[in-house]
Structures are given as C-alpha cells and as structure tokens.
Design an enzyme around this catalytic site. Structure first.
Site, short mmCIF file in Angstrom:
data_model
loop_
_atom_site.label_atom_id
_atom_site.label_comp_id
_atom_site.label_asym_id
_atom_site.label_seq_id
_atom_site.Cartn_x
_atom_site.Cartn_y
_atom_site.Cartn_z
N ARG A 55 53.36 -68.45 -42.10
CA ARG A 55 54.60 -68.76 -41.42
C ARG A 55 55.81 -68.09 -42.04
O ARG A 55 56.65 -67.55 -41.33
CB ARG A 55 54.66 -70.28 -41.27
CG ARG A 55 55.65 -71.10 -41.82
CD ARG A 55 55.28 -72.57 -41.67
NE ARG A 55 53.86 -72.83 -41.80
CZ ARG A 55 53.20 -73.73 -41.07
NH1 ARG A 55 53.82 -74.46 -40.21
NH2 ARG A 55 51.92 -73.91 -41.26
N THR A 56 55.89 -68.05 -43.35
CA THR A 56 57.09 -67.47 -43.96
C THR A 56 57.15 -65.95 -43.73
O THR A 56 58.20 -65.40 -43.42
CB THR A 56 57.13 -67.80 -45.47
OG1 THR A 56 57.05 -69.21 -45.61
CG2 THR A 56 58.42 -67.30 -46.11
N LYS A 83 44.40 -52.85 -57.22
CA LYS A 83 43.82 -51.89 -58.17
C LYS A 83 44.57 -51.92 -59.50
O LYS A 83 44.40 -51.04 -60.34
CB LYS A 83 43.88 -50.47 -57.59
CG LYS A 83 43.11 -50.29 -56.30
CD LYS A 83 43.27 -48.87 -55.76
CE LYS A 83 42.83 -48.78 -54.31
NZ LYS A 83 43.53 -47.72 -53.60
N ARG A 105 57.25 -62.62 -52.06
CA ARG A 105 56.54 -63.86 -52.39
C ARG A 105 55.51 -63.52 -53.46
O ARG A 105 54.77 -62.55 -53.33
CB ARG A 105 55.85 -64.44 -51.16
CG ARG A 105 54.87 -65.55 -51.54
CD ARG A 105 54.46 -66.39 -50.40
NE ARG A 105 55.52 -67.26 -49.93
CZ ARG A 105 55.31 -68.38 -49.23
NH1 ARG A 105 54.11 -68.75 -48.92
NH2 ARG A 105 56.34 -69.11 -48.84
N HIS A 135 62.15 -71.59 -53.50
CA HIS A 135 61.94 -71.10 -52.14
C HIS A 135 63.26 -71.34 -51.39
O HIS A 135 63.34 -72.21 -50.52
CB HIS A 135 60.77 -71.88 -51.53
CG HIS A 135 60.20 -71.30 -50.27
ND1 HIS A 135 60.74 -70.21 -49.63
CD2 HIS A 135 59.12 -71.69 -49.53
CE1 HIS A 135 60.02 -69.96 -48.54
NE2 HIS A 135 59.03 -70.83 -48.47
C1 NCD Z 1 55.56 -73.79 -48.61
C2 NCD Z 1 55.34 -72.72 -49.64
O1 NCD Z 1 54.53 -71.82 -49.43
O2 NCD Z 1 56.00 -72.81 -50.64
N1 NCD Z 1 55.27 -73.41 -47.31
C3 NCD Z 1 56.03 -72.53 -46.63
O3 NCD Z 1 56.77 -71.75 -47.17
N2 NCD Z 1 55.97 -72.62 -45.29
C4 NCD Z 1 54.96 -75.07 -48.98
C5 NCD Z 1 53.49 -75.16 -49.18
O4 NCD Z 1 52.77 -74.19 -49.37
O5 NCD Z 1 53.01 -76.30 -49.21
#
Ligand code: NCD
Length: 316
Positions: A55-56, A83, A105, A135
C-alpha cells in the site's frame, strides 16, 4: 520546511498545518474526472523499497504520477542490493540517474537519515518507514483523516484524545503519530501490555496505559496497530487469543466509545486479532478512507518539498 522528511519531528506546527491544508486543496482536484496536475513534470521520483510493501509503495507512486513526475520503482529484491551493493552505491547510482526525490523504505532504523545526511545524493529524501523508527507520512495521513472528520477540516487537533493500541514497541506508525498528534495539539494515549511498550515510554509525548477498557469512553479516535510478528524474536504475550481478549477492538468495546469516535488502522490488518471484521467494517471505521487520504497527503508532501512549479489548480 526542512529539505527532507525523515521524522514527524521535522515538522513544526506551522509545517504540519501547511501539509494538511495543501492536502485539502489537492483533494478537491482529486475529485475531478481529470486527476493529473503538471506540477512535477520533468522531475524524477525514485521509490526505493528495501522492505516489502504494497500500500505505501503504490500510494507514493500514485501521488507522484498525479503530479506528473516520472516514477522509477526500485525494489531491493532482484536488484544489485541483493548482490550486496551498499546503500552508498545505490544512492550514487540514483544520483547519476538524476533522481530529484528518493522515497525510501528500509528495515533498518536510520537508513533514510543516512541517505539524507551523507553527501551521496542531493535529492529530497522522504522516509516511507524505517525499521521500528518512523513513518511520518502515515502520521500525516492519520492526522489528515482525524481533522477531516472531527475538526471540520480546519485548524489544529487541540483537545482531541487519540488512543494508539497494540504493538507500540515495533511500530514506526505509533512513534510518528505520537509526535505529530502532539505537534498538532492532540493528546496521544499509547495502550499496550507492558511487554509491547518501549523502554522510556514515560518520556513519549502524551499518556500511556496498560488497560484498553480504561480509556475507551474518553477518546475521540483509536488507531489499532498490527501485531508485527516478523519483528518479534521472542514471545511478547502468552497467546493470540489472550492478546485479542485484552487488546482487540470488538463491537462490545466500540459500544463503549463516543458515537463519533473514529476507528483507524494503517493496514495490513489481522482481522480477528487486533480488530474484529465487524468493527473494521463498522460505520465508525475510516480505514478505507485512510488509504485514499494517503495519496493526497503524499502529493502534498512532494508538492511542498519539491517546490512544484505552476498553479496547483491548473489542469492539463
Ligand atoms: C505500516 C508499516 O509498514 O509501517 N503499514 C503501512 O505503512 N501501511 C504498519 C504495519 O506494517 O503494520
């Protein structure tokens, strides 16, 4: 605003309000049939994802594309990173490709900070979740959602109490939300069993409690967190059943909350664990709307950090 967005603490109250106001304006454009704006035409946004995410990553990609940026998705699996290429080498590659913004990320807390502070790259760095650290865009979208429903889409969040429940220890969402809610004038309340609260919780902004029942009647919203099994290397609670019994959000508990209270979850949900399917789909739930608001808020962040040219409302 700071050049980068690494932590929710990078945002002053004025900055946070500016992001939310910009998002509100962009939301109006997103309601039109033609959603695309020319603002970031010719700019390159790289989605650098070292950790699985659906989703992100999609949300950042949609946001960048709606602003007409060129988007490069770089996922660590199947790339030179597997690698053994270092973050520095990857950064220098992206620099050579002319990245204007890097959305990162990473499973290690601090990776975005490293990217922003070393001189490997001169792009804007946006933290899309680093380890158990932060986040910030998730916190922005959560606050945007709260403001939209409880504050008439205007002003700060003064006077509101928001509970954040569950695996606080492993949650970058909790940490960023605690900071941003406080910046916007609300009171965050961290609720978890003692084993899932970090050492030093008493120094976090707001309040904390071990007892979910105790806080239900006073809160205006609740953010349920996923139990992050993948970051757990020990047993933090006896059984899933016992966890749900004490910290799960059920219809019974929802009934003890204010009728207007918002139910939120960053996703992905473990239905039946931290939240029942019934509550996730109830009229108080804004979980699906959070996803839509995520795109809008990330557009606002990129618009402000990349200093988009041209009128925001101009549609081409
Ligand atoms: C969160 C994350 O990855 O930090 N989810 C997200 O960003 N949609 C929370 C989670 O993984 O539970």
């Amino acid at each position: 605003m700071n050049k980068h967005l690494i932590s929710a603490a990078d945002l002053t109250t004025e900055d946070a309000i500016l992001v939310l106001d910009t998002a509100r304006e962009l939301a109006q454009i997103s309601d039109r049939p033609m959603k695309k704006l020319p603002t970031l035409r010719g700019r390159t946004v790289v989605n650098l994802f070292f950790e699985d995410s659906t989703r992100t990553r999609i949300s950042f990609e949609a946001a960048a594309k709606r602003l007409s940026a060129d988007v490069i998705n770089f996922s660590a699996k199947g790339s030179s990173v597997s690698k053994g290429e270092s973050l520095k080498d990857t950064a220098q590659t992206l620099h050579a490709m002319g990245a204007d913004a890097v959305v990162i990320r990473h499973a290690s807390s601090g990776a975005p900070e490293l990217l922003a502070t070393k001189n490997w790259i001169d792009a804007v760095v946006i933290n899309a979740g680093d380890g158990t650290h932060e986040h910030p865009t998730q916190a922005l979208l959560d606050c945007y959602t709260i403001r939209k429903h409880l504050k008439n889409n205007d002003g700060n969040l003064a006077g509101l109490k928001i509970a954040i429940v569950g695996d606080i220890l492993h949650s970058r969402v909790a940490r960023s939300n605690a900071i941003l809610l406080k910046t916007l004038g609300a009171t965050p309340i961290m609720v978890a069993p003692p084993t899932l609260l970090p050492v030093g919780i008493e120094n976090w902004p707001g309040e904390f409690s071990y007892n979910l029942e105790d806080v239900l009647s006073e809160i205006d919203g609740i953010i349920m967190l996923r139990v992050q099994q993948e970051r757990m290397n020990a047993a933090y609670f006896p059984t899933a059943r016992e966890y749900s019994r004490n910290y799960g959000l059920t219809s019974n508990r929802l009934a003890k909350m204010k009728p207007t209270a918002l139910v939120m979850h960053p996703g992905p949900m473990n239905r039946g664990m931290e939240i029942t399917a019934e509550v996730a789909d109830s009229k108080n739930s804004v979980i699906v709307e959070q996803v839509a608001n995520g795109v809008i808020v990330r557009m606002a962040v990129m618009y402000l950090l990349l200093g988009g040219s041209g009128e925001m409302g101009e549609n081409k």
